[in-house]
Design a protein around this motif. Structure first.
Motif, short mmCIF file in Angstrom:
data_model
loop_
_atom_site.label_atom_id
_atom_site.label_comp_id
_atom_site.label_asym_id
_atom_site.label_seq_id
_atom_site.Cartn_x
_atom_site.Cartn_y
_atom_site.Cartn_z
N LEU A 338 34.84 19.14 19.32
CA LEU A 338 35.56 20.42 19.34
C LEU A 338 36.41 20.59 18.09
CD1 LEU A 338 36.72 20.58 23.07
CD2 LEU A 338 34.64 21.50 22.05
N GLU A 339 37.17 19.57 17.75
CA GLU A 339 38.02 19.64 16.56
C GLU A 339 37.18 19.74 15.29
OE1 GLU A 339 40.39 16.15 16.77
OE2 GLU A 339 41.51 16.81 18.55
N PHE A 340 36.09 18.98 15.25
CA PHE A 340 35.26 18.97 14.05
C PHE A 340 34.55 20.30 13.85
CE2 PHE A 340 31.45 17.17 11.67
CZ PHE A 340 32.14 17.01 10.49
N ALA A 341 34.14 20.95 14.93
CA ALA A 341 33.49 22.26 14.81
C ALA A 341 34.43 23.28 14.18
CB ALA A 341 33.04 22.74 16.19
N THR A 342 35.69 23.24 14.56
CA THR A 342 36.67 24.14 13.95
C THR A 342 36.82 23.84 12.46
OG1 THR A 342 37.90 24.39 16.02
CG2 THR A 342 39.10 24.85 13.99
N LEU A 343 36.88 22.57 12.12
CA LEU A 343 36.97 22.16 10.72
C LEU A 343 35.74 22.62 9.94
CD1 LEU A 343 38.63 20.47 8.65
CD2 LEU A 343 37.26 18.50 9.35
N LEU A 344 34.57 22.56 10.55
CA LEU A 344 33.34 22.95 9.86
C LEU A 344 33.28 24.45 9.57
CD1 LEU A 344 30.54 20.78 11.54
CD2 LEU A 344 31.74 20.43 9.36
N LEU A 345 33.78 25.27 10.50
CA LEU A 345 33.80 26.71 10.21
C LEU A 345 34.70 27.02 9.03
CD1 LEU A 345 33.74 28.51 13.69
CD2 LEU A 345 31.84 27.93 12.16
N ARG A 346 35.82 26.30 8.90
CA ARG A 346 36.67 26.47 7.72
C ARG A 346 35.94 25.99 6.47
NH1 ARG A 346 41.87 27.55 7.61
NH2 ARG A 346 42.17 26.25 5.75
N ALA A 347 35.25 24.86 6.57
CA ALA A 347 34.52 24.33 5.41
C ALA A 347 33.47 25.32 4.93
CB ALA A 347 33.86 23.00 5.78
N ALA A 348 32.87 26.06 5.86
CA ALA A 348 31.80 27.00 5.53
C ALA A 348 32.30 28.39 5.18
CB ALA A 348 30.83 27.10 6.71
N THR A 349 33.62 28.56 5.13
CA THR A 349 34.18 29.89 4.82
C THR A 349 35.29 29.77 3.76
OG1 THR A 349 35.63 29.68 6.77
CG2 THR A 349 33.56 30.91 7.05
N ILE A 350 36.52 29.57 4.20
CA ILE A 350 37.66 29.59 3.28
C ILE A 350 37.60 28.46 2.26
CG2 ILE A 350 39.12 28.30 4.91
CD1 ILE A 350 40.26 31.10 2.48
N ASN A 351 37.11 27.27 2.66
CA ASN A 351 37.04 26.17 1.69
C ASN A 351 36.05 26.48 0.58
OD1 ASN A 351 38.80 24.90 3.40
ND2 ASN A 351 37.54 23.09 3.76
N GLY A 352 34.90 27.04 0.94
CA GLY A 352 33.91 27.42 -0.07
C GLY A 352 34.45 28.48 -1.01
N SER A 353 35.19 29.41 -0.46
CA SER A 353 35.80 30.47 -1.27
C SER A 353 36.76 29.89 -2.30
CB SER A 353 36.53 31.45 -0.36
OG SER A 353 37.26 32.40 -1.10
N ARG A 354 37.63 29.01 -1.85
CA ARG A 354 38.62 28.44 -2.76
C ARG A 354 37.97 27.56 -3.82
NH1 ARG A 354 42.97 26.95 2.01
NH2 ARG A 354 44.01 28.99 2.05
N ALA A 355 36.93 26.84 -3.45
CA ALA A 355 36.26 25.96 -4.41
C ALA A 355 35.71 26.75 -5.59
CB ALA A 355 35.15 25.19 -3.72
#
Length: 407
Positions: A338-355
Motif C-alpha cells: 500500500l505504501e509503495f503503490a503511493t510512492l510509485l504514483l509519485r515516481a510516475a508523476t511529480i518525480n518525473g516532472s522535477r527530474a
C-alpha cells in the motif's frame, strides 16, 4: 475555464492528498482544486463535467526514460544478459531502425497516450524519431544522445551531435523541449562528456545518462575485465575503459535538471555522489529484469528521488506506464504494497516532472493541466487502498487532458 469532477482526485502533491468527490478548475494550468461542493459554490456559472461512478482524476503519467528508435522489435533481440542483448542489437540494428519509421513510432506514441502517458523523456540516438515526436500531442523532453569513445573520431562525433541538437532546437515549443543525453560512462569519451555538458550548462538544458546498467559494465569500468574486453577489442580496438565511474560522475557538477538511468550496479558511494549532484534515478525494472536479472536497490537511494521509465521496446514488451508500474510493484516484494503503490504514483508523476525541469505531475494550483481520467471496476472502501488498486486495475484511460485541452 473548464471544470471536471471525479469520485477520487489523486493529487500527487507534497502530502499525497486524495480528495473524495472532488473537482478541478483549469485552463492551460490548474486554477483551483477542492471538493465538488466547494467548487460548485465558488463557480456557480460554470458547467461542470461530472465523471461517472468510481471515477479517478489524476496527473498524467510521465515516462522519464523511453527509447523509440527500436520500436520495431518484438521477438528479434536476445534477452537473458546484457552482453548477449548488446550483440543482438548490433547484429539487427539496421533492420530494426528501418522498421521503426515515423508511422510506426507515432502508433506507439498514440498507444502510450491511451495508456495514460502525457509526457515522455525520449532518448534519441539518431533523431530518427524526431518527426514522430514533433507530430505527437504528448509533451516531449527530447534528449539528443552523444556516444563514442574513439579519440580520433571525437570531432566528427561532436559535430554530428551538435547538428542533431541544433535541428531539435528548431522545434522547441511548450510541449517539445530539447535536451541532452550522455549515453554511458563506458561508451562516451571524457572529452565529449565535458564539451557536451558545457553546452548543457550554457543553455540550461536537461541532462540524462545511463549509469552502471549491467555487471559487464561494472567489471569493465572498475577492472578492465569481463565480456566487454572482447567487445571493445573487436569493435573499437580498445583494451581499457576510457573512464572510471566516479570520474564520470564528477563531470556532471552544476547541471540543474539531471538524471541517471538504471544504476543497478551502483555502489553506496556512487549514490552519495548522485545525491550531491541533485540528480534523480530513472528506474526501468522490466528492462533490468530482461537484460540483467537484477533490480535497483531502492534502499540505497535514501533521499534520492526516483522516477519510472519503460525504456524501449528493445528491452520491454510494453511502453505502457501502468504495465511498468505493475511490474515495479510486483518486483519490489520487500515493500509494503500500500505504501509503495503511493510512492510509485509519485515516481510516475511529480518525480518525473522535477527530474526534467517541468511544471507538471501534480493536481496543484498553477501546475500545467495535464490530467487523465479512468474508472475503477468497483468501489473503494478505504482511500489508503486507492493507489494500489489504480496500479492493479488500470490498463487504458478514458480522457486525456494535455495543457488544458482534451486530446
Amino acid at each position: 475555464m473548464k471544470i471536471i469532477s471525479a469520485n477520487w482526485l489523486v493529487t500527487c502533491d507534497e502530502n499525497n492528498s486524495i480528495i473524495k468527490n472532488g473537482a478541478v478548475a483549469f485552463d492551460d494550468k490548474i486554477q483551483d482544486i477542492d471538493t465538488l461542493s466547494n467548487i460548485e459554490k465558488k463557480y456557480p456559472n460554470i458547467q461542470i463535467e461530472k465523471l461517472p461512478k468510481n471515477s479517478v482524476l489524476m496527473p498524467g503519467l510521465i515516462n522519464s526514460h523511453v527509447h523509440l528508435e527500436f520500436s520495431g522489435n518484438t521477438t528479434t533481440l536476445k534477452y537473458g544478459n546484457f552482453y548477449s542483448w548488446l550483440n543482438s542489437v548490433i547484429k539487427h540494428r539496421e533492420d530494426l531502425i528501418n522498421k521503426a519509421n515515423s508511422k510506426l513510432i507515432l502508433s506507439k506514441l498514440n498507444k502510450m497516450k491511451k495508456t495514460g502517458t502525457t509526457t515522455i523523456g525520449a532518448i534519441s540516438s539518431y533523431s530518427f524519431d524526431l518527426d514522430a515526436c514533433v507530430k505527437s500531442p504528448l509533451n516531449k523532453v527530447f534528449f539528443c544522445e552523444i556516444i563514442g569513445t574513439k579519440g580520433d573520431m571525437i570531432d566528427t562525433l561532436f559535430a554530428d551531435f551538435k547538428d542533431r541538437l541544433s535541428i531539435a532546437k528548431k522545434y522547441k515549443s511548450k510541449n517539445f523541449i530539447p535536451a541532452i543525453a550522455i549515453h554511458s560512462p563506458y561508451s562516451v569519451h571524457p572529452f565529449l562528456v565535458r564539451e557536451t555538458l558545457k553546452l548543457a550548462r550554457e543553455e540550461n538544458l536537461p541532462v540524462t545518462s545511463h549509469f552502471l546498467e549491467s555487471k559487464e559494465e561494472f567489471e569493465w569500468l572498475h577492472k578492465d575485465e569481463g565480456s566487454f574486453v572482447e567487445f571493445f577489442k573487436n569493435f573499437l580496438g580498445q583494451e581499457q575503459s576510457v573512464t572510471r565511474p566516479m570520474e564520470f560522475l564528477n563531470l556532471f557538477s552544476n547541471i540543474k535538471n539531471l538524471s541517471f538511468t538504471h544504476c543497478v550496479e551502483a555502489s553506496s558511494t556512487d549514490f552519495e555522489k548522485i545525491k550531491t549532484l541533485g540528480a534523480s534515478v530513472n528506474h526501468c525494472v522490466t528492462s533490468n529484469r530482461l537484460l540483467n536479472n537484477t533490480k535497483l536497490d531502492l534502499g540505497k537511494l535514501k533521499d534520492i528521488p526516483f522516477t519510472i521509465g519503460t525504456d524501449g521496446l528493445s528491452s520491454n514488451n510494453s511502453l505502457s506506464m501502468f504495465d511498468e508500474l505493475r511490474n515495479v510493484l510486483m518486483s519490489h516484494y520487500d515493500k509494503n504494497v500500500l505504501e509503495f503503490a503511493t510512492l510509485l504514483l509519485r515516481a510516475a508523476t511529480i518525480n518525473g516532472s522535477r527530474a526534467m525541469g517541468l511544471n507538471k505531475g501534480s493536481l496543484s494550483k498553477d501546475f500545467d493541466a495535464d490530467m487523465i481520467t479512468f474508472n475503477l471496476p468497483d468501489e473503494i472502501e478505504d482511500k489508503e487502498d486507492l493507489a494500489m488498486q489504480i496500479i492493479l486495475h488500470t490498463k487504458f484511460v478514458d480522457k486525456i487532458i494535455i495543457g488544458g485541452e482534451f486530446v
